[in-house]
Design a protein around this motif. Structure first.
Motif, PDB file in Angstrom:
ATOM      1  N   VAL A 215       0.867  -1.172   0.000  1.00  0.00           N
ATOM      2  CA  VAL A 215       0.000   0.000   0.000  1.00  0.00           C
ATOM      3  C   VAL A 215       0.901   1.218   0.000  1.00  0.00           C
ATOM      4  O   VAL A 215       1.612   1.463   0.971  1.00  0.00           O
ATOM      5  CB  VAL A 215      -0.933  -0.005   1.223  1.00  0.00           C
ATOM      6  N   ARG A 220      -2.726   5.914   0.751  1.00  0.00           N
ATOM      7  CA  ARG A 220      -2.958   6.390   2.118  1.00  0.00           C
ATOM      8  C   ARG A 220      -3.399   7.848   2.180  1.00  0.00           C
ATOM      9  O   ARG A 220      -3.655   8.366   3.263  1.00  0.00           O
ATOM     10  CB  ARG A 220      -1.703   6.190   2.965  1.00  0.00           C
TER      11      ARG A 220
ATOM     12  N   ALA B 199      -1.319  -1.845   6.275  1.00  0.00           N
ATOM     13  CA  ALA B 199      -1.684  -0.926   5.191  1.00  0.00           C
ATOM     14  C   ALA B 199      -1.351   0.525   5.523  1.00  0.00           C
ATOM     15  O   ALA B 199      -1.376   1.380   4.647  1.00  0.00           O
ATOM     16  CB  ALA B 199      -3.173  -1.054   4.879  1.00  0.00           C
ATOM     17  N   LEU B 200      -1.043   0.790   6.776  1.00  0.00           N
ATOM     18  CA  LEU B 200      -0.770   2.174   7.193  1.00  0.00           C
ATOM     19  C   LEU B 200       0.717   2.450   7.383  1.00  0.00           C
ATOM     20  O   LEU B 200       1.109   3.556   7.748  1.00  0.00           O
ATOM     21  CB  LEU B 200      -1.515   2.469   8.501  1.00  0.00           C
ATOM     22  N   GLU B 201       1.568   1.466   7.107  1.00  0.00           N
ATOM     23  CA  GLU B 201       2.997   1.617   7.399  1.00  0.00           C
ATOM     24  C   GLU B 201       3.633   2.713   6.549  1.00  0.00           C
ATOM     25  O   GLU B 201       3.477   2.768   5.330  1.00  0.00           O
ATOM     26  CB  GLU B 201       3.722   0.291   7.145  1.00  0.00           C
ATOM     27  N   GLU B 202       4.380   3.573   7.213  1.00  0.00           N
ATOM     28  CA  GLU B 202       5.178   4.605   6.532  1.00  0.00           C
ATOM     29  C   GLU B 202       6.605   4.080   6.412  1.00  0.00           C
ATOM     30  O   GLU B 202       7.221   3.704   7.408  1.00  0.00           O
ATOM     31  CB  GLU B 202       5.158   5.920   7.313  1.00  0.00           C
ATOM     32  N   GLY B 203       7.108   4.088   5.177  1.00  0.00           N
ATOM     33  CA  GLY B 203       8.464   3.589   4.968  1.00  0.00           C
ATOM     34  C   GLY B 203       8.563   2.144   5.432  1.00  0.00           C
ATOM     35  O   GLY B 203       7.711   1.321   5.118  1.00  0.00           O
TER      36      GLY B 203
END
Lengths: 333, 333
Positions: A215, A220, B199-203
């Motif tokens: 994703v 997002r 699904a919300l992971e940054e980097g």
């Protein structure tokens, strides 16, 4: 494990009825209990529209109620309960106080006043009659998607709607969810087709698209109605377990996790996110804490799945320029 | 978009301190505000352990407080605030009533009493001293994972811990989350390694594993501590925005969606799931409703990400038979 219908009516002791008006672009869904059901509620949105919710607190006198209404029409839609009461009164159903019978019906409404339908109803909003008709229609089967209280529902990017799902706990209790998805934000990741609830999908109940393996930042990006304008996701979760009113409240509280997992995002200032929880009381809990905990966990799952199904099953409203439905965008030709 | 540290301390005006005791298998994390911060709270679990939460209701007099404590020790751990107060008093910090200075510190504790550490503390639980030490340590950088209030934390299948994450809103406000992940259930899908928050992971903030494209029935088996035994995920979300106390409460309410999305499941009868929300008041909101709505949405995201990071960063407790950490099971050799 889902039950036979994969609907909240897999829970013994309740029926669901829908009524809607295409010109109005709105409608009403009612849950009627065969016997009064122990019911509570938890409102977490910043802008709820509700009726007969205070009596559902565990410290209040009323032990059980006769029905729950999920409607369109925002604060005007709260007339729907009056129509449901009229229908129940004709059937001799109500809380008896000497020779008075008071049908007890609790309700939450969504904001669907700017969806293109004709809201110019003058002095008498049509929700009272829609409530009466929905109650008359109540049975074990009912339409999902653009139907009943979900008829006029929208999300930020796709048509919303009425959703439902059910599950069976390991102790043999049935739990189900019924939801009107009218989210301020979105039930799909980015522009879709994958649902935020994708990891919880049973079978292909909302298309079997699963979840994207990666994703990216574009997915997002926050998708929401902006403005902001009021929105609301309202739901009923139900079980055939025997619950106290306090347990019903805990079930409503815990089910908000399912609402949260079905949408990004929820519980905002302009949301009315409210969940009723009802117990039809057909099966006692055995090992109470363990069985009840599993029941609340699966109720939350059912609600996440019901949210995805409500959007998946929806069709566009019959107006020029109406918001596209998931099916319009992603269903195979 | 994350901020420089990807920690709650990206929010200007707050510092974080940790203290822990390996023999005890527990610890304390404290957030101290440079100036009193407008703070509220929303407790949604069925078994919370909290202190000085009533004064955070918007109808209560206190306009702002000096710190928030997230600790181990269950109801015994609530001593930690006393140590934090002692440290603040020595620095001349408190709510002034004539010549009395009352440091106002609110707290929630997790249940970590059966994790293998030595809980045989007799008359004086060690949390007061741990609170004092955590306050003395407070600064912009702090350890995640098996640290502070997350030292003794567990989930149903993997070591829990202390997590944090931050984000920048489109209006330039910073928001961050701090969480002690001590879930009754699980932060990973099935046996892992994928996180529910994937699904919300940054980097690659929690490993960059993304999300499985298909999640089968085995992945959806309910994983939880059973028994049941008490558990709790407790958190602080913070922002540099100027908020009213009522807005801080709405921020706490909305952030529960982030807790829900980081775990399956949450908000159960034996959970104490409680979230504090604090505003350090450095930047007014412009278009208030829109900016505030985005802020609450990103706060929930930060909390989901912080939950995954807390488990991702954890190491196993130094006891024979201690619960495995995510790193033990999934990190590359």
């Amino acid at each position: 494990m889902t039950q036979s219908r994969n609907l909240i009516t897999d829970v013994a002791g309740l029926r669901i009825g829908n009524a809607q008006d295409a010109g109005l672009g709105s409608g009403v869904t009612v849950a009627l209990f065969d016997e009064p059901a122990v019911t509570s509620v938890f409102a977490m949105g910043g802008a709820p529209a509700t009726r007969e919710t205070d009596l559902l607190d565990p410290d209040k006198m009323v032990p059980a109620i006769h029905g729950v209404v999920l409607s369109g029409g925002s604060a005007f839609g709260l007339d729907a309960s009056s129509g449901v009461q009229a229908c129940l009164r004709e059937q001799g159903i109500g809380f008896a106080v000497r020779d008075a019978l008071v049908p007890l019906v609790s309700q939450a409404s969504i904001f669907d006043l700017v969806n293109g339908g004709d809201k110019d109803w003058g002095r008498y909003p049509p929700y009272r009659e829609l409530g009466y008709e929905a109650a008359r229609q109540a049975g074990p089967d009912f339409a999902l998607g653009t139907a009943g209280g979900g008829y006029g529902a929208t999300t930020a990017n796709l048509k919303g709607g009425l959703g439902s799902a059910s599950a069976l706990t390991s102790s043999g209790h049935t739990v189900g969810a019924l939801v009107v998805v009218n989210s301020i934000a979105s039930a799909v990741i980015g522009d879709g087709p994958h649902f935020w609830a994708g990891a919880l999908e049973e079978g292909r109940e909302f298309g079997g698209h699963g979840h994207p393996a990666r994703v990216g930042p574009d997915h997002r990006r926050l998708v929401w109605k902006g403005g902001p304008q009021p929105a609301t996701t309202i739901a009923l979760v139900a079980t055939d377990a025997v619950l106290t009113k306090a347990q019903a409240k805990r079930l409503a509280v815990a089910s908000h996790a399912g609402l949260a997992r079905g949408l990004r995002f929820s519980h905002a200032l302009f949301d009315g996110d409210t969940i009723f929880a009802a117990a039809t009381g057909r099966r006692p809990l055995g090992d109470e804490a363990a069985e009840f905990t599993e029941l609340t966990a699966l109720a939350a799952d059912c609600l996440s799945r019901a949210i995805a199904r409500g959007v998946y099953e929806a069709t566009a409203l019959p107006y020029p320029g109406a918001q596209p439905a998931w099916r319009d965008r992603f269903a195979l030709a």
